[in-house]
Design a protein around this motif. Structure first.
Motif, PDB file in Angstrom:
ATOM      1  N   GLN A   1      40.884  12.443 -33.741  1.00  0.00           N
ATOM      2  CA  GLN A   1      42.237  12.311 -33.198  1.00  0.00           C
ATOM      3  C   GLN A   1      42.580  10.830 -32.996  1.00  0.00           C
ATOM      4  O   GLN A   1      41.664  10.023 -32.760  1.00  0.00           O
ATOM      5  CB  GLN A   1      42.282  12.986 -31.821  1.00  0.00           C
TER       6      GLN A   1
ATOM      7  N   ASP B   1      33.914  15.586 -30.740  1.00  0.00           N
ATOM      8  CA  ASP B   1      34.854  16.338 -31.585  1.00  0.00           C
ATOM      9  C   ASP B   1      35.152  15.532 -32.844  1.00  0.00           C
ATOM     10  O   ASP B   1      36.099  14.795 -32.897  1.00  0.00           O
ATOM     11  CB  ASP B   1      36.115  16.589 -30.760  1.00  0.00           C
TER      12      ASP B   1
ATOM     13  N   HIS C   1      33.896  18.605 -39.106  1.00  0.00           N
ATOM     14  CA  HIS C   1      34.928  17.646 -39.557  1.00  0.00           C
ATOM     15  C   HIS C   1      34.583  16.235 -39.108  1.00  0.00           C
ATOM     16  O   HIS C   1      34.120  16.021 -37.992  1.00  0.00           O
ATOM     17  CB  HIS C   1      36.330  18.061 -39.109  1.00  0.00           C
TER      18      HIS C   1
ATOM     19  N   HIS D   1      40.170  14.673 -27.349  1.00  0.00           N
ATOM     20  CA  HIS D   1      41.569  14.299 -27.581  1.00  0.00           C
ATOM     21  C   HIS D   1      42.120  13.366 -26.486  1.00  0.00           C
ATOM     22  O   HIS D   1      43.283  13.001 -26.528  1.00  0.00           O
ATOM     23  CB  HIS D   1      42.496  15.525 -27.694  1.00  0.00           C
TER      24      HIS D   1
ATOM     25  N   GLU E   1      40.766  18.287 -40.232  1.00  0.00           N
ATOM     26  CA  GLU E   1      40.818  19.354 -39.223  1.00  0.00           C
ATOM     27  C   GLU E   1      41.818  19.030 -38.138  1.00  0.00           C
ATOM     28  O   GLU E   1      42.561  19.874 -37.669  1.00  0.00           O
ATOM     29  CB  GLU E   1      39.424  19.580 -38.623  1.00  0.00           C
ATOM     30  N   GLU E   2      41.827  17.760 -37.722  1.00  0.00           N
ATOM     31  CA  GLU E   2      42.683  17.381 -36.593  1.00  0.00           C
ATOM     32  C   GLU E   2      44.166  17.333 -36.961  1.00  0.00           C
ATOM     33  O   GLU E   2      45.009  17.117 -36.109  1.00  0.00           O
ATOM     34  CB  GLU E   2      42.243  16.014 -36.021  1.00  0.00           C
TER      35      GLU E   2
HETATM   36 ZN    ZN Z   1      39.805  18.195 -32.064  1.00  0.00          ZN
END
Ligand code: ZN
Ligand code: BES
Length: 468
Positions: free
Chosen positions: A86, A121, A82, A428, A154-155
């Motif tokens: 965030q 991420d 992804h 995050h 995704e987040e």
């Molecule tokens: Zn994440």
């Protein structure tokens, strides 16, 4: 591979360019940046040698697709990742701006780590696949078909992905899904993720009087929704940190003592854990270790709570409303809709007559356990063993990736979760980072996964040929 060595600096520069775009999927104000990132991902895929690259619209943020089909009879690996990130808040806790990537050394990353939102991420992790793919193509070393599906939601729960997969079943047809969006135990202890928790996310609104009141005039006589909400939330767990919602544990998978003992053999340093988080002690469900509490046990956490006056100084007010966002992490065989409903029924029943309660549902995702007895898992195991010089440990993790269960349902295909991040990489959180060691180790390991997968599948094909 010499190609990787020769192009290391460029790979990093390209990742840094992508990290500069704030692709925050949760905030509509960043819609254009999310789209811009999708197009950059598409450009990178094209430059790396992928065909049929498309930025495919959904009812939310787009999905980037690309492929390299070498032969109908060859196995197909679908790489999922992804490109959304965030929100970076709280901004004031970042040591450098979240979308101005910098490289700094840390105790855990002595070779340096990239500090930026999305570094680990998942931009840094999915990009390893794009670059490993490029290296394999340049070396004529790709032995199977590859499809890329890089999404932008995704987040925020991958809400439109189910429909997308259903509508594009043929396009996405594959033998295995390969995902790098998880962690390893440490840079000297590789691991492969064999389970992820599911998620049920709800928001509650507690309403008391019809307007904010003077807390001196009415305080003591009228229920304060913030106080009531705190009481209600506190009652959701007992003194052993067991969740009190009736039926909550009904479907929880019971794990044998032997399996639990095996899980707990994985290295874990409690002192280091506490030091990293600057906490005096840990806390969690009685009867389970930290490792179990964060993988095989369900949880309930308040993610945010607000109401009344939160500005500068003091204002004496008895607020009319209070709110909270609550997430429940789920384990096999709990179901996110069922748990959300159990929560709503219980929470509504809990409320005293002095307030009214509204529960609304956000996204959900189902828990998964991935198999360890497949040729693809074996390929991931051997690939990591090759590059880390150590056999990876299978490990269940606490985070969620909704697509994994969805892929199983819609496409009937299992995933291999071969991530390279560390839990301490501040996903995050402010100051998210991704080790350069991890980034390059991933690019080096992925081609071995393809090599071993292709080898195993040719073995399977040739042995079945013999019986025909
Ligand atoms: Zn994440
Ligand atoms: N990469 C994480 C999931 C993750 C993190 C798995 C660490 C294992 C170890 C992913 O991007 C994520 O944060 N997912 C969300 C999903 C949710 C919004 C449905 C999560 O877990 O909160």
């Amino acid at each position: 591979m010499q190609y990787i060595e020769d192009n290391k600096a460029r790979f990093l520069d390209e990742l840094l360019e992508m990290l500069k775009i704030p692709s925050i999927s949760a905030d509509p104000a960043y819609k254009d940046d999310v789209l811009k990132t999708a197009h950059l991902v598409a450009d990178y895929l094209k430059q790396s040698g992928a065909d049929a690259v498309e930025v495919m619209p959904t009812d939310g943020h787009p999905i980037v697709y690309g492929e390299k089909i070498l032969g109908e009879d060859l196995p197909t690996v679908l790489v999922y990742g992804h490109y959304d990130v965030q929100p970076p808040d709280p901004l004031d806790l970042w040591e450098s701006p979240p979308f101005e990537p910098v490289i700094k050394k840390t105790k855990i990353h002595p070779d340096g780590a990239i500090f930026a939102r999305g570094a680990c991420d998942d931009k840094g992790q999915f990009f390893m696949h794009v670059k490993a793919f490029e290296a394999m193509l340049k070396n004529d070393a790709l032995g199977c078909n590859v499809k890329f599906m890089i999404e932008g939601e995704e987040e925020v729960g991958s809400d439109h992905l189910g429909d997308f997969c259903k509508a594009n079943q043929e396009k996405l047809a594959c033998d295995v899904i390969l995902i790098s969006d998880t962690s390893i135990i440490s840079n000297s202890t590789p691991s492969i993720t064999t389970g992820l928790r599911g998620l049920s996310y709800v928001e509650v609104e507690v309403t008391g009087p019809n307007r904010d009141l003077h807390s001196g005039v009415y305080g003591g006589a009228v229920a304060n929704p913030v106080n009531v909400l705190c009481d209600m939330i506190a009652s959701l767990q007992d003194e052993n940190h067991h969740i009190t919602i009736p039926g909550f544990y009904d479907d929880v998978e019971v794990i044998s003592t032997e399996e639990r003992a095996e899980m707990n053999k994985a290295p874990f340093d409690l002192g280091q854990y506490k030091e990293d988080l600057a906490i005096g002690d840990i806390q969690g469900e009685e009867g389970f270790t930290t490792m179990e509490r964060t993988s095989i046990r369900p949880t309930l956490d308040v993610n945010g709570i607000w109401g009344g006056y939160t500005g500068e100084g003091a204002k004496t007010v008895l607020p009319s409303k209070a709110f909270a966002k609550i997430s429940m992490r789920l384990v096999p065989h709990q179901n996110s809709d069922k748990i959300a409903k159990l929560f709503a029924d219980h929470f509504t029943r809990l409320a005293p007559d002095s307030v009214q309660v509204k529960v609304s549902f956000h996204h959900g995702g189902e828990p998964v356990v991935t198999p360890t007895d497949t040729p693809e898992y074996r390929a991931a195991h051997l690939a990591m063993q090759e590059t880390f010089g150590k056999a990876p440990i299978p490990k269940r993790e606490g985070g969620s990736i909704p697509i994994v269960a969805l892929f199983e349902d819609v496409l009937g295909v299992k995933s291999v979760l071969m991530g390279f991040g560390l839990d301490s990489d501040a996903l995050h959180s402010p100051n998210e980072h991704y080790g350069l060691f991890n980034f390059y180790k991933g690019i080096e390991t992925i081609p071995y996964f393809f090599l071993f997968s292709t080898f195993f599948s040719s073995l399977i094909n040739s042995s079945s040929d013999q019986f025909e």
